[in-house]
Design a protein around this motif. Structure first.
Motif, PDB file in Angstrom:
ATOM      1  N   ALA A  40       0.819  -1.217   0.000  1.00 20.29           N
ATOM      2  CA  ALA A  40       0.000   0.000   0.000  1.00 20.29           C
ATOM      3  C   ALA A  40       0.854   1.269   0.000  1.00 20.29           C
ATOM      4  O   ALA A  40       0.310   2.375   0.005  1.00 20.29           O
ATOM      5  N   TYR A  41       2.162   1.119   0.017  1.00 21.13           N
ATOM      6  CA  TYR A  41       3.064   2.275   0.008  1.00 21.13           C
ATOM      7  C   TYR A  41       3.107   2.904  -1.386  1.00 21.13           C
ATOM      8  O   TYR A  41       3.030   2.217  -2.403  1.00 21.13           O
ATOM      9  N   SER A  42       3.294   4.203  -1.422  1.00 21.15           N
ATOM     10  CA  SER A  42       3.614   4.881  -2.676  1.00 21.15           C
ATOM     11  C   SER A  42       5.066   4.566  -3.041  1.00 21.15           C
ATOM     12  O   SER A  42       5.827   4.027  -2.224  1.00 21.15           O
ATOM     13  N   LEU A  43       5.455   4.920  -4.269  1.00 16.56           N
ATOM     14  CA  LEU A  43       6.839   4.685  -4.684  1.00 16.56           C
ATOM     15  C   LEU A  43       7.802   5.448  -3.790  1.00 16.56           C
ATOM     16  O   LEU A  43       8.860   4.935  -3.398  1.00 16.56           O
ATOM     17  N   GLY A  44       7.439   6.680  -3.434  1.00 13.35           N
ATOM     18  CA  GLY A  44       8.308   7.464  -2.560  1.00 13.35           C
ATOM     19  C   GLY A  44       8.481   6.822  -1.193  1.00 13.35           C
ATOM     20  O   GLY A  44       9.586   6.832  -0.627  1.00 13.35           O
ATOM     21  N   MET A  45       7.404   6.241  -0.646  1.00 14.67           N
ATOM     22  CA  MET A  45       7.497   5.567   0.647  1.00 14.67           C
ATOM     23  C   MET A  45       8.367   4.318   0.541  1.00 14.67           C
ATOM     24  O   MET A  45       9.140   3.998   1.454  1.00 14.67           O
ATOM     25  N   ARG A  46       8.268   3.616  -0.578  1.00 17.21           N
ATOM     26  CA  ARG A  46       9.132   2.448  -0.781  1.00 17.21           C
ATOM     27  C   ARG A  46      10.601   2.870  -0.845  1.00 17.21           C
ATOM     28  O   ARG A  46      11.482   2.179  -0.333  1.00 17.21           O
ATOM     29  N   GLN A  47      10.852   4.012  -1.493  1.00 13.05           N
ATOM     30  CA  GLN A  47      12.222   4.513  -1.546  1.00 13.05           C
ATOM     31  C   GLN A  47      12.734   4.804  -0.141  1.00 13.05           C
ATOM     32  O   GLN A  47      13.872   4.464   0.203  1.00 13.05           O
ATOM     33  N   ARG A  48      11.926   5.435   0.671  1.00  6.55           N
ATOM     34  CA  ARG A  48      12.324   5.732   2.048  1.00  6.55           C
ATOM     35  C   ARG A  48      12.597   4.444   2.826  1.00  6.55           C
ATOM     36  O   ARG A  48      13.575   4.351   3.571  1.00  6.55           O
ATOM     37  N   LEU A  49      11.727   3.446   2.638  1.00  9.75           N
ATOM     38  CA  LEU A  49      11.924   2.171   3.337  1.00  9.75           C
ATOM     39  C   LEU A  49      13.195   1.492   2.854  1.00  9.75           C
ATOM     40  O   LEU A  49      13.946   0.921   3.657  1.00  9.75           O
ATOM     41  N   GLY A  50      13.452   1.556   1.551  1.00 15.02           N
ATOM     42  CA  GLY A  50      14.675   0.969   1.015  1.00 15.02           C
ATOM     43  C   GLY A  50      15.916   1.634   1.576  1.00 15.02           C
ATOM     44  O   GLY A  50      16.918   0.963   1.883  1.00 15.02           O
ATOM     45  N   ILE A  51      15.882   2.951   1.713  1.00 14.96           N
ATOM     46  CA  ILE A  51      17.011   3.662   2.322  1.00 14.96           C
ATOM     47  C   ILE A  51      17.142   3.247   3.785  1.00 14.96           C
ATOM     48  O   ILE A  51      18.248   3.088   4.307  1.00 14.96           O
ATOM     49  N   GLY A  52      15.994   3.033   4.453  1.00 18.85           N
ATOM     50  CA  GLY A  52      16.029   2.559   5.832  1.00 18.85           C
ATOM     51  C   GLY A  52      16.701   1.200   5.945  1.00 18.85           C
ATOM     52  O   GLY A  52      17.501   0.959   6.862  1.00 18.85           O
ATOM     53  N   GLN A  53      16.389   0.282   5.018  1.00 20.95           N
ATOM     54  CA  GLN A  53      17.058  -1.019   5.015  1.00 20.95           C
ATOM     55  C   GLN A  53      18.573  -0.854   4.848  1.00 20.95           C
ATOM     56  O   GLN A  53      19.354  -1.563   5.488  1.00 20.95           O
ATOM     57  N   ALA A  54      18.974   0.068   3.977  1.00 21.59           N
ATOM     58  CA  ALA A  54      20.403   0.289   3.751  1.00 21.59           C
ATOM     59  C   ALA A  54      21.098   0.813   5.002  1.00 21.59           C
ATOM     60  O   ALA A  54      22.276   0.543   5.235  1.00 21.59           O
ATOM     61  N   LEU A  55      20.350   1.549   5.854  1.00 25.65           N
ATOM     62  CA  LEU A  55      20.950   2.188   7.030  1.00 25.65           C
ATOM     63  C   LEU A  55      20.800   1.376   8.314  1.00 25.65           C
ATOM     64  O   LEU A  55      21.346   1.766   9.339  1.00 25.65           O
ATOM     65  N   ILE A  56      20.090   0.257   8.274  1.00 26.29           N
ATOM     66  CA  ILE A  56      19.698  -0.443   9.491  1.00 26.29           C
ATOM     67  C   ILE A  56      20.882  -0.879  10.343  1.00 26.29           C
ATOM     68  O   ILE A  56      20.785  -0.912  11.576  1.00 26.29           O
TER      69      ILE A  56
END
Length: 306
Positions: free
Chosen positions: A128-144
């Motif tokens: 249900a995320y927008s593309l922008g929200m997916r980008q933010r989540l992907g950056i979060g995975q990179a920073l975890i």
């Protein structure tokens, strides 16, 4: 530090990456630019161990990706924001990433806050995320796992202006604390506002690399005439390298034998009336990009590494 040394990759008869070499230093943000099909994503996949190079090496912090004991603690990557399980929540996605990286569960809440997905957004399904929200989540995975380096493929894709400003601040803070960032993007204006260094690739080859200031410092001459076709014909006749600006003027690239005075003399001899003749100001990234990558079967090389 991220280092690529003579990376090459062939698919069938086609060489998509040819002897690509560059390095990214701690404390810097490097923009990796090129037209579609230039070899950017393939290069990033070779650096992160997802594609095996036919020749050459890539290292992160002095070791190949496959040799890193816990890669997530050394380098975080975002290569495809759509490659997430759509049925999981954002929080569950980061929790799994934290477990795989050996990071504490407390990192999940920290990263959700950092990427602007705390609160209700954290418990929504990724589908249900927008593309922008997916980008933010992907950056979060990179920073975890609090890595020392980031490799991001089109991280601004889908972000609104506020999101792009947020990402720019995030990356600046990361580099400011000694981190190394390598990112690709097709948003040239955003790249110019974010990065310290540039690597440009065309037809699988590096055509320019160096600091942003060095690459955008132009040494050409801007020329405008009442009859622009006649001016360009004259420049072609003397073998001058020149490019047409969007504003209709011509930039004549620096040549020791073709300075502003000689251009004026040649124009006068050809009966071309000049209405503007000056040394160019700082070049824009778009101008540099198209001059180096536009239809380049055999691109010129511009190297300004100090």
């Amino acid at each position: 530090m991220i280092t690529a040394q003579e990376l090459s990759k062939r698919y069938g008869p086609t060489t998509v990456v040819h002897d690509v070499s560059f390095s990214c230093e701690p404390g810097t943000i490097t923009g990796f630019l090129g037209p579609n099909g230039a070899g950017k994503s393939t290069t990033l996949r070779m650096i992160t161990g997802l594609t095996r190079p036919d020749r050459g090496t890539a290292t992160i912090d002095g070791r190949a990706y496959a040799e890193l004991g816990n890669p997530s603690r050394v380098v975080g990557s975002l290569l495809d924001a759509s490659a997430m399980h759509s049925g999981r929540s954002g929080r569950a996605t980061l929790r799994i990433a934290a477990d795989l990286a050996g990071a504490g569960r407390g990192e999940v809440d920290r990263v959700l806050e950092l990427v602007g997905l705390s609160g209700r957004a954290a418990d929504r399904r990724v589908g249900a995320y927008s593309l922008g929200m997916r980008q933010r989540l992907g950056i979060g995975q990179a920073l975890i796992a609090r890595p020392r380096a980031l490799i991001l493929d089109e991280p601004a894709n889908g972000l609104d202006p506020d999101g792009i400003a947020w990402m720019r601040t995030l990356l600046r803070d990361f580099a400011g604390s000694g981190g190394t960032v390598l990112l690709s993007s097709h948003l040239l204006g955003e790249v110019q506002a974010t990065v310290d260094r540039l690597v440009m690739i065309a037809s699988g080859r590096v055509v320019a690399h160096g600091t942003l200031d060095d690459l955008l410092t132009s040494t050409g001459v801007v020329v405008r005439a009442t009859d622009m076709p006649a001016l360009r014909t004259m420049l072609d006749r003397v073998g001058a390298t020149h490019h047409l600006h969007d504003d209709g003027a011509v930039l004549v690239e620096h040549d020791d034998d073709l300075d502003a005075e000689r251009i004026a003399r040649l124009a006068s001899q050809a009966g071309v009336l000049l209405v503007e003749l000056r040394h160019s100001d700082r070049a824009g990234l778009e101008q540099l990009f198209f001059s180096l990558t536009g239809g380049a079967g055999s691109p010129q090389t511009l190297e300004t590494v100090r």
